[in-house]
Motif scaffolding. Structure first.
Motif, PDB file in Angstrom:
ATOM      1  N   GLY A  29     -91.692  70.000 141.761  1.00 60.36           N
ATOM      2  CA  GLY A  29     -93.142  70.012 141.920  1.00 60.36           C
ATOM      3  C   GLY A  29     -93.920  69.700 140.651  1.00 60.36           C
ATOM      4  N   ALA A  30     -93.231  69.412 139.556  1.00 60.63           N
ATOM      5  CA  ALA A  30     -93.924  69.155 138.286  1.00 60.63           C
ATOM      6  C   ALA A  30     -94.305  67.688 138.165  1.00 60.63           C
ATOM      7  CB  ALA A  30     -93.035  69.554 137.119  1.00 60.63           C
ATOM      8  N   ASP A  31     -95.298  67.422 137.342  1.00 58.15           N
ATOM      9  CA  ASP A  31     -95.687  66.044 137.073  1.00 58.15           C
ATOM     10  C   ASP A  31     -95.297  65.642 135.648  1.00 58.15           C
ATOM     11  OD1 ASP A  31     -97.504  67.595 135.725  1.00 58.15           O
ATOM     12  OD2 ASP A  31     -99.278  66.551 136.462  1.00 58.15           O
ATOM     13  N   VAL A  32     -94.320  66.371 135.077  1.00 62.81           N
ATOM     14  CA  VAL A  32     -93.806  66.085 133.741  1.00 62.81           C
ATOM     15  C   VAL A  32     -92.292  65.932 133.830  1.00 62.81           C
ATOM     16  CG1 VAL A  32     -93.540  66.964 131.388  1.00 62.81           C
ATOM     17  CG2 VAL A  32     -95.671  67.341 132.616  1.00 62.81           C
ATOM     18  N   VAL A  33     -91.759  64.924 133.120  1.00 63.77           N
ATOM     19  CA  VAL A  33     -90.327  64.660 133.063  1.00 63.77           C
ATOM     20  C   VAL A  33     -89.914  64.663 131.600  1.00 63.77           C
ATOM     21  CG1 VAL A  33     -88.539  62.935 133.549  1.00 63.77           C
ATOM     22  CG2 VAL A  33     -90.404  63.260 135.154  1.00 63.77           C
ATOM     23  N   ALA A  34     -88.737  65.204 131.301  1.00 62.30           N
ATOM     24  CA  ALA A  34     -88.190  65.175 129.948  1.00 62.30           C
ATOM     25  C   ALA A  34     -87.047  64.168 129.913  1.00 62.30           C
ATOM     26  CB  ALA A  34     -87.686  66.556 129.556  1.00 62.30           C
ATOM     27  N   SER A  35     -86.946  63.422 128.816  1.00 65.04           N
ATOM     28  CA  SER A  35     -85.829  62.495 128.636  1.00 65.04           C
ATOM     29  C   SER A  35     -85.200  62.747 127.277  1.00 65.04           C
ATOM     30  CB  SER A  35     -86.287  61.033 128.743  1.00 65.04           C
ATOM     31  OG  SER A  35     -87.109  60.673 127.652  1.00 65.04           O
ATOM     32  N   GLY A  36     -83.897  62.507 127.203  1.00 70.04           N
ATOM     33  CA  GLY A  36     -83.179  62.661 125.947  1.00 70.04           C
ATOM     34  C   GLY A  36     -82.336  61.432 125.689  1.00 70.04           C
ATOM     35  N   CYS A  41     -83.791  62.843 120.028  1.00 72.77           N
ATOM     36  CA  CYS A  41     -85.183  63.160 120.334  1.00 72.77           C
ATOM     37  C   CYS A  41     -85.334  63.438 121.828  1.00 72.77           C
ATOM     38  CB  CYS A  41     -86.063  61.988 119.928  1.00 72.77           C
ATOM     39  SG  CYS A  41     -87.813  62.363 119.947  1.00 72.77           S
ATOM     40  N   VAL A  42     -86.078  64.482 122.156  1.00 75.89           N
ATOM     41  CA  VAL A  42     -86.432  64.776 123.542  1.00 75.89           C
ATOM     42  C   VAL A  42     -87.894  64.369 123.708  1.00 75.89           C
ATOM     43  CG1 VAL A  42     -86.761  66.584 125.266  1.00 75.89           C
ATOM     44  CG2 VAL A  42     -84.780  66.655 123.744  1.00 75.89           C
ATOM     45  N   ARG A  43     -88.144  63.549 124.724  1.00 73.60           N
ATOM     46  CA  ARG A  43     -89.509  63.076 124.957  1.00 73.60           C
ATOM     47  C   ARG A  43     -90.025  63.624 126.283  1.00 73.60           C
ATOM     48  NH1 ARG A  43     -86.778  59.212 122.273  1.00 73.60           N
ATOM     49  NH2 ARG A  43     -87.825  58.318 120.466  1.00 73.60           N
ATOM     50  N   LEU A  44     -91.312  63.925 126.297  1.00 78.48           N
ATOM     51  CA  LEU A  44     -91.971  64.413 127.506  1.00 78.48           C
ATOM     52  C   LEU A  44     -92.874  63.313 128.048  1.00 78.48           C
ATOM     53  CD1 LEU A  44     -92.910  68.003 126.336  1.00 78.48           C
ATOM     54  CD2 LEU A  44     -90.905  67.276 127.634  1.00 78.48           C
ATOM     55  N   TRP A  45     -92.813  63.128 129.370  1.00 78.20           N
ATOM     56  CA  TRP A  45     -93.560  62.069 130.043  1.00 78.20           C
ATOM     57  C   TRP A  45     -94.372  62.646 131.188  1.00 78.20           C
ATOM     58  CZ3 TRP A  45     -92.794  57.451 127.674  1.00 78.20           C
ATOM     59  CH2 TRP A  45     -91.638  57.311 126.911  1.00 78.20           C
ATOM     60  N   GLY A  46     -95.615  62.225 131.287  1.00 76.31           N
ATOM     61  CA  GLY A  46     -96.446  62.577 132.428  1.00 76.31           C
ATOM     62  C   GLY A  46     -96.244  61.541 133.516  1.00 76.31           C
ATOM     63  N   VAL A  47     -96.122  61.992 134.744  1.00 76.13           N
ATOM     64  CA  VAL A  47     -95.955  61.087 135.879  1.00 76.13           C
ATOM     65  C   VAL A  47     -97.281  61.047 136.630  1.00 76.13           C
ATOM     66  CG1 VAL A  47     -94.675  60.624 138.002  1.00 76.13           C
ATOM     67  CG2 VAL A  47     -93.527  61.742 136.065  1.00 76.13           C
ATOM     68  N   GLY A  60     -95.431  63.355 124.337  1.00 74.03           N
ATOM     69  CA  GLY A  60     -95.015  63.852 123.041  1.00 74.03           C
ATOM     70  C   GLY A  60     -93.504  63.929 122.960  1.00 74.03           C
ATOM     71  N   ASP A  61     -93.018  64.352 121.812  1.00 69.66           N
ATOM     72  CA  ASP A  61     -91.573  64.468 121.635  1.00 69.66           C
ATOM     73  C   ASP A  61     -91.269  65.570 120.634  1.00 69.66           C
ATOM     74  OD1 ASP A  61     -91.644  63.333 118.900  1.00 69.66           O
ATOM     75  OD2 ASP A  61     -92.001  61.432 119.902  1.00 69.66           O
ATOM     76  N   PHE A  62     -90.004  65.978 120.608  1.00 69.54           N
ATOM     77  CA  PHE A  62     -89.546  66.940 119.611  1.00 69.54           C
ATOM     78  C   PHE A  62     -88.093  66.653 119.279  1.00 69.54           C
ATOM     79  CE2 PHE A  62     -89.254  68.916 123.780  1.00 69.54           C
ATOM     80  CZ  PHE A  62     -87.973  69.432 123.815  1.00 69.54           C
ATOM     81  N   PRO A  63     -87.682  66.970 118.042  1.00 68.21           N
ATOM     82  CA  PRO A  63     -86.325  66.647 117.613  1.00 68.21           C
ATOM     83  C   PRO A  63     -85.289  67.585 118.226  1.00 68.21           C
ATOM     84  CG  PRO A  63     -87.460  67.823 115.877  1.00 68.21           C
ATOM     85  CD  PRO A  63     -88.474  67.572 116.971  1.00 68.21           C
ATOM     86  N   ALA A  64     -84.120  67.032 118.462  1.00 69.17           N
ATOM     87  CA  ALA A  64     -82.956  67.807 118.889  1.00 69.17           C
ATOM     88  C   ALA A  64     -81.831  67.439 117.937  1.00 69.17           C
ATOM     89  CB  ALA A  64     -82.579  67.470 120.335  1.00 69.17           C
ATOM     90  N   SER A  65     -80.895  68.329 117.758  1.00 71.77           N
ATOM     91  CA  SER A  65     -79.803  68.093 116.825  1.00 71.77           C
ATOM     92  C   SER A  65     -78.748  67.188 117.470  1.00 71.77           C
ATOM     93  CB  SER A  65     -79.185  69.431 116.423  1.00 71.77           C
ATOM     94  OG  SER A  65     -78.125  69.216 115.531  1.00 71.77           O
ATOM     95  N   TYR A  79     -89.840  75.805 129.433  1.00 76.00           N
ATOM     96  CA  TYR A  79     -88.780  75.613 128.453  1.00 76.00           C
ATOM     97  C   TYR A  79     -87.914  74.426 128.819  1.00 76.00           C
ATOM     98  CZ  TYR A  79     -90.080  80.417 127.437  1.00 76.00           C
ATOM     99  OH  TYR A  79     -90.785  81.541 127.143  1.00 76.00           O
ATOM    100  N   VAL A  80     -87.468  73.726 127.786  1.00 76.88           N
ATOM    101  CA  VAL A  80     -86.528  72.611 127.940  1.00 76.88           C
ATOM    102  C   VAL A  80     -85.354  72.900 127.010  1.00 76.88           C
ATOM    103  CG1 VAL A  80     -86.136  70.135 127.630  1.00 76.88           C
ATOM    104  CG2 VAL A  80     -88.340  70.951 128.459  1.00 76.88           C
ATOM    105  N   ALA A  81     -84.141  72.841 127.543  1.00 76.60           N
ATOM    106  CA  ALA A  81     -82.932  73.020 126.732  1.00 76.60           C
ATOM    107  C   ALA A  81     -82.213  71.682 126.651  1.00 76.60           C
ATOM    108  CB  ALA A  81     -82.026  74.068 127.361  1.00 76.60           C
ATOM    109  N   ALA A  82     -81.815  71.321 125.431  1.00 82.44           N
ATOM    110  CA  ALA A  82     -81.100  70.050 125.233  1.00 82.44           C
ATOM    111  C   ALA A  82     -79.731  70.339 124.624  1.00 82.44           C
ATOM    112  CB  ALA A  82     -81.891  69.137 124.306  1.00 82.44           C
TER     113      ALA A  82
END
Length: 82
Positions: A29-36, A41-47, A60-65, A79-82
């Motif tokens: 039901g969300a209008d946001v998708v995360a991609s890695g 880098c994990v990026r957030l996308w609005g649909v 936006g995006d945020f770093p992942a190890s 929360y998003v876990a990568a």
């Protein structure tokens, strides 16, 4: 560009995300998708609705190890876990 190829402006907006995406995640039901991807880098996308159907907008995006091989999104969407 063809019907499934992004034009130059869209490709520039995607930046590094236009390369290999390894993982996707969302919650129901969300209008946001995360991609890695392999760039750590994990990026957030609005649909949203566009002229040709659904379109993605970079939020936006945020770093992942290291490589992002999998993503998990909490049912709350907070929360998003990568």
């Amino acid at each position: 560009p063809g019907p499934h190829e992004p034009d130059g402006a869209r490709l520039a907006a995607l930046g590094a995300a236009a390369s290999w995406v390894q993982a996707l995640g969302s919650c129901r039901g969300a209008d946001v998708v995360a991609s890695g991807a392999g760039d750590g880098c994990v990026r957030l996308w609005g649909v949203g609705d566009g002229l040709k159907g659904h379109e993605l907008q970079a939020l936006g995006d945020f770093p992942a190890s290291g490589f992002v091989n999998a993503l998990g999104v909490a049912a709350s969407g907070q929360y998003v876990a990568a």
